[in-house]
Design a protein around this motif. Structure first.
Motif, PDB file in Angstrom:
ATOM      1  N   THR A  38      73.856 -42.690 -11.018  1.00 59.24           N
ATOM      2  CA  THR A  38      74.697 -40.944 -11.484  1.00 59.24           C
ATOM      3  C   THR A  38      75.974 -41.805 -12.160  1.00 59.24           C
ATOM      4  O   THR A  38      75.689 -43.379 -12.298  1.00 59.24           O
ATOM      5  CB  THR A  38      75.687 -40.262 -10.505  1.00 59.24           C
ATOM      6  OG1 THR A  38      75.813 -41.456  -9.472  1.00 59.24           O
ATOM      7  CG2 THR A  38      74.507 -39.522  -9.596  1.00 59.24           C
ATOM      8  N   PRO A  39      76.700 -41.481 -13.083  1.00 57.01           N
ATOM      9  CA  PRO A  39      78.099 -42.288 -13.550  1.00 57.01           C
ATOM     10  C   PRO A  39      78.555 -43.034 -13.099  1.00 57.01           C
ATOM     11  O   PRO A  39      79.199 -42.523 -11.732  1.00 57.01           O
ATOM     12  CB  PRO A  39      78.408 -41.264 -14.850  1.00 57.01           C
ATOM     13  CG  PRO A  39      77.543 -39.821 -14.424  1.00 57.01           C
ATOM     14  CD  PRO A  39      76.343 -40.396 -13.263  1.00 57.01           C
ATOM     15  N   GLY A  40      79.198 -44.121 -13.099  1.00 59.27           N
ATOM     16  CA  GLY A  40      80.016 -45.302 -12.562  1.00 59.27           C
ATOM     17  C   GLY A  40      79.078 -45.884 -10.954  1.00 59.27           C
ATOM     18  O   GLY A  40      79.615 -45.722  -9.996  1.00 59.27           O
ATOM     19  N   ALA A  41      78.403 -45.089 -10.846  1.00 60.02           N
ATOM     20  CA  ALA A  41      77.773 -45.882  -9.478  1.00 60.02           C
ATOM     21  C   ALA A  41      77.127 -47.320  -9.282  1.00 60.02           C
ATOM     22  O   ALA A  41      77.191 -48.090 -10.536  1.00 60.02           O
ATOM     23  CB  ALA A  41      76.115 -44.798  -8.866  1.00 60.02           C
ATOM     24  N   GLU A  79      77.808 -53.713 -18.771  1.00 59.69           N
ATOM     25  CA  GLU A  79      77.896 -53.792 -19.354  1.00 59.69           C
ATOM     26  C   GLU A  79      77.382 -52.823 -20.391  1.00 59.69           C
ATOM     27  O   GLU A  79      77.608 -51.866 -19.944  1.00 59.69           O
ATOM     28  CB  GLU A  79      76.038 -54.108 -19.266  1.00 59.69           C
ATOM     29  CG  GLU A  79      76.005 -56.100 -19.637  1.00 59.69           C
ATOM     30  CD  GLU A  79      74.272 -55.867 -19.474  1.00 59.69           C
ATOM     31  OE1 GLU A  79      73.072 -55.517 -19.649  1.00 59.69           O
ATOM     32  OE2 GLU A  79      73.712 -57.613 -18.795  1.00 59.69           O
ATOM     33  N   TYR A  80      77.804 -53.101 -21.464  1.00 60.57           N
ATOM     34  CA  TYR A  80      78.149 -51.718 -22.723  1.00 60.57           C
ATOM     35  C   TYR A  80      76.399 -51.090 -22.558  1.00 60.57           C
ATOM     36  O   TYR A  80      75.693 -52.163 -23.812  1.00 60.57           O
ATOM     37  CB  TYR A  80      79.141 -52.081 -24.078  1.00 60.57           C
ATOM     38  CG  TYR A  80      79.279 -51.187 -24.628  1.00 60.57           C
ATOM     39  CD1 TYR A  80      80.467 -50.353 -24.068  1.00 60.57           C
ATOM     40  CD2 TYR A  80      78.811 -50.348 -25.918  1.00 60.57           C
ATOM     41  CE1 TYR A  80      80.565 -48.787 -24.822  1.00 60.57           C
ATOM     42  CE2 TYR A  80      79.339 -49.025 -26.897  1.00 60.57           C
ATOM     43  CZ  TYR A  80      79.750 -48.445 -25.800  1.00 60.57           C
ATOM     44  OH  TYR A  80      79.682 -47.734 -27.209  1.00 60.57           O
ATOM     45  N   ASP A  81      76.665 -50.000 -22.390  1.00 64.52           N
ATOM     46  CA  ASP A  81      75.525 -49.373 -22.803  1.00 64.52           C
ATOM     47  C   ASP A  81      75.244 -48.052 -22.843  1.00 64.52           C
ATOM     48  O   ASP A  81      75.611 -47.196 -21.180  1.00 64.52           O
ATOM     49  CB  ASP A  81      73.854 -49.599 -21.631  1.00 64.52           C
ATOM     50  CG  ASP A  81      72.869 -49.537 -21.785  1.00 64.52           C
ATOM     51  OD1 ASP A  81      73.124 -48.719 -22.858  1.00 64.52           O
ATOM     52  OD2 ASP A  81      71.388 -49.345 -21.428  1.00 64.52           O
ATOM     53  N   ALA A  89      82.329 -43.216 -17.991  1.00 63.09           N
ATOM     54  CA  ALA A  89      83.027 -42.196 -19.492  1.00 63.09           C
ATOM     55  C   ALA A  89      82.820 -43.068 -20.295  1.00 63.09           C
ATOM     56  O   ALA A  89      83.282 -43.150 -21.801  1.00 63.09           O
ATOM     57  CB  ALA A  89      84.398 -41.642 -18.729  1.00 63.09           C
ATOM     58  N   LYS A  90      83.679 -44.242 -19.964  1.00 60.41           N
ATOM     59  CA  LYS A  90      83.690 -45.535 -21.294  1.00 60.41           C
ATOM     60  C   LYS A  90      83.058 -46.315 -21.936  1.00 60.41           C
ATOM     61  O   LYS A  90      82.848 -46.647 -22.987  1.00 60.41           O
ATOM     62  CB  LYS A  90      84.462 -46.882 -20.982  1.00 60.41           C
ATOM     63  CG  LYS A  90      86.563 -46.384 -20.519  1.00 60.41           C
ATOM     64  CD  LYS A  90      86.885 -47.487 -20.464  1.00 60.41           C
ATOM     65  CE  LYS A  90      88.531 -47.320 -20.368  1.00 60.41           C
ATOM     66  NZ  LYS A  90      88.878 -47.921 -19.137  1.00 60.41           N
ATOM     67  N   GLY A  91      81.037 -45.247 -21.654  1.00 62.17           N
ATOM     68  CA  GLY A  91      80.259 -46.358 -21.514  1.00 62.17           C
ATOM     69  C   GLY A  91      79.815 -47.577 -21.239  1.00 62.17           C
ATOM     70  O   GLY A  91      78.288 -48.565 -21.715  1.00 62.17           O
ATOM     71  N   TYR A  92      80.474 -48.091 -19.674  1.00 61.30           N
ATOM     72  CA  TYR A  92      79.765 -49.432 -19.652  1.00 61.30           C
ATOM     73  C   TYR A  92      78.864 -49.546 -18.288  1.00 61.30           C
ATOM     74  O   TYR A  92      79.694 -47.359 -17.378  1.00 61.30           O
ATOM     75  CB  TYR A  92      81.654 -50.274 -18.441  1.00 61.30           C
ATOM     76  CG  TYR A  92      82.263 -50.447 -20.327  1.00 61.30           C
ATOM     77  CD1 TYR A  92      81.252 -52.749 -20.112  1.00 61.30           C
ATOM     78  CD2 TYR A  92      82.789 -50.250 -20.949  1.00 61.30           C
ATOM     79  CE1 TYR A  92      81.706 -52.509 -21.903  1.00 61.30           C
ATOM     80  CE2 TYR A  92      83.317 -51.039 -22.046  1.00 61.30           C
ATOM     81  CZ  TYR A  92      83.332 -51.785 -22.290  1.00 61.30           C
ATOM     82  OH  TYR A  92      83.687 -53.065 -23.793  1.00 61.30           O
ATOM     83  N   VAL A  93      77.801 -50.078 -18.038  1.00 57.60           N
ATOM     84  CA  VAL A  93      76.994 -50.222 -17.030  1.00 57.60           C
ATOM     85  C   VAL A  93      77.524 -50.763 -16.216  1.00 57.60           C
ATOM     86  O   VAL A  93      77.923 -52.047 -16.394  1.00 57.60           O
ATOM     87  CB  VAL A  93      75.844 -49.404 -17.282  1.00 57.60           C
ATOM     88  CG1 VAL A  93      74.935 -49.350 -15.901  1.00 57.60           C
ATOM     89  CG2 VAL A  93      75.195 -48.543 -18.553  1.00 57.60           C
TER      90      VAL A  93
END
Lengths: 139, 130
Positions: A38-41, A79-81, A89-93
């Motif tokens: 999930t986003p930001g998990a 990492e940017y992905d 939200a910024k695209g970082y994992v």
């Protein structure tokens, strides 16, 4: 218990902890890229284990056992992905805190210790059989 | 004239070697245990010399040479610090190479021991069979 059987038992406990260690290493390596879903998990957290000497009460032998399974509290790298389902939200994992180099070194050491334990098992077996050979040769 | 107590001596040494093997195995198994200090047994010479001053065992968990009676006094003590390995980061003092070379020594001495016993036994049989 006679010392040689105790030695076999101790070496067996050594083999067991080293194989547990190898298991942990392979879990870490297999999950080196396991992100959350999930986003930001949070992603997979690196596992650790420590050993402790254990006194076997029955034989008085100093065995070894896994003392504690823990988790590495180190920071996750990012990492940017943006296309990843775990991207914030910024695209970082967040990526697992597994360092391949550390895992490899740990694996080699576990291997080496496992070999050493195997060697002592062979040795104890040789000693036992040379004792038994005393009976054979004196017929 | 005192008879040569060869078999008694040989079984004594065999027992000492077995205890030593157990201790070395314990060291190897604990080669990665934090704060573990390498152990060794008292030298065989010492075991032969003071066969009357043994420590009483008040608890089965205490170290002793083995469980065969109280007349043996093979003592397990902390090994002298291996200067090449020193105390590792984790507080462990086991040098794997040193322990493996010890097992080699034990193997050789045990082989010599059993060979001597069997050859003396053969000699006795030779006498008896006449």
């Amino acid at each position: 218990m006679d010392p040689l059987s105790a030695a076999l038992k101790i070496a067996g406990s050594g083999l067991e902890v080293q194989s547990t260690r190898l298991r942990i290493v392979s879990e870490n390596i297999a999950n080196a890229r396991s992100t959350g879903d999930t986003p930001g998990a949070d992603p997979y957290r690196r596992k650790t284990l420590t050993f402790g000497a254990q006194l076997d009460r029955a034989s008085g032998a100093e065995m070894v056992g896994v003392k504690k399974l823990g988790e590495d509290q180190g920071k996750f790298t990012e990492e940017y992905d943006p296309n990843n389902p775990a991207a914030n939200a910024k695209g970082y994992v967040k990526m697992p805190n597994v360092n391949m180099l550390v895992e490899m070194a740990d694996m080699r050491e576990a291997n080496r210790s496992y070999d050493a334990n195997l060697q002592t098992i062979k040795q104890a077996r040789d000693l036992i059989s040379s004792t038994i050979d005393l009976l054979k040769s004196s017929s | 004239m005192q008879p040569i107590q060869l078999f008694a001596l040989a079984s004594r040494q065999a027992e000492w070697l077995q205890v030593r093997q157990q201790v070395v195995t314990g060291n190897i198994a604990n080669a990665n245990t934090p704060k573990y200090h390498a152990k060794d047994v008292s030298p065989f010479q010492a075991v032969l010399d003071n066969s009357d001053v043994g420590m009483a065992r008040t608890n089965p968990a205490h170290f002793s040479g083995s469980e065969y009676g109280d007349d043996n006094d093979i003592r397990v003590e902390e090994a002298p610090l291996n200067q090449e390995v020193g105390v590792q980061e984790s507080g462990n003092t086991v040098g794997l190479e040193e322990e493996l070379s010890k097992t080699g020594d034990i193997q050789r001495e045990y082989g010599l021991n059993t060979a001597l016993v069997s050859s003396f036994h053969r000699m006795m049989l030779m006498v008896v069979k006449r």
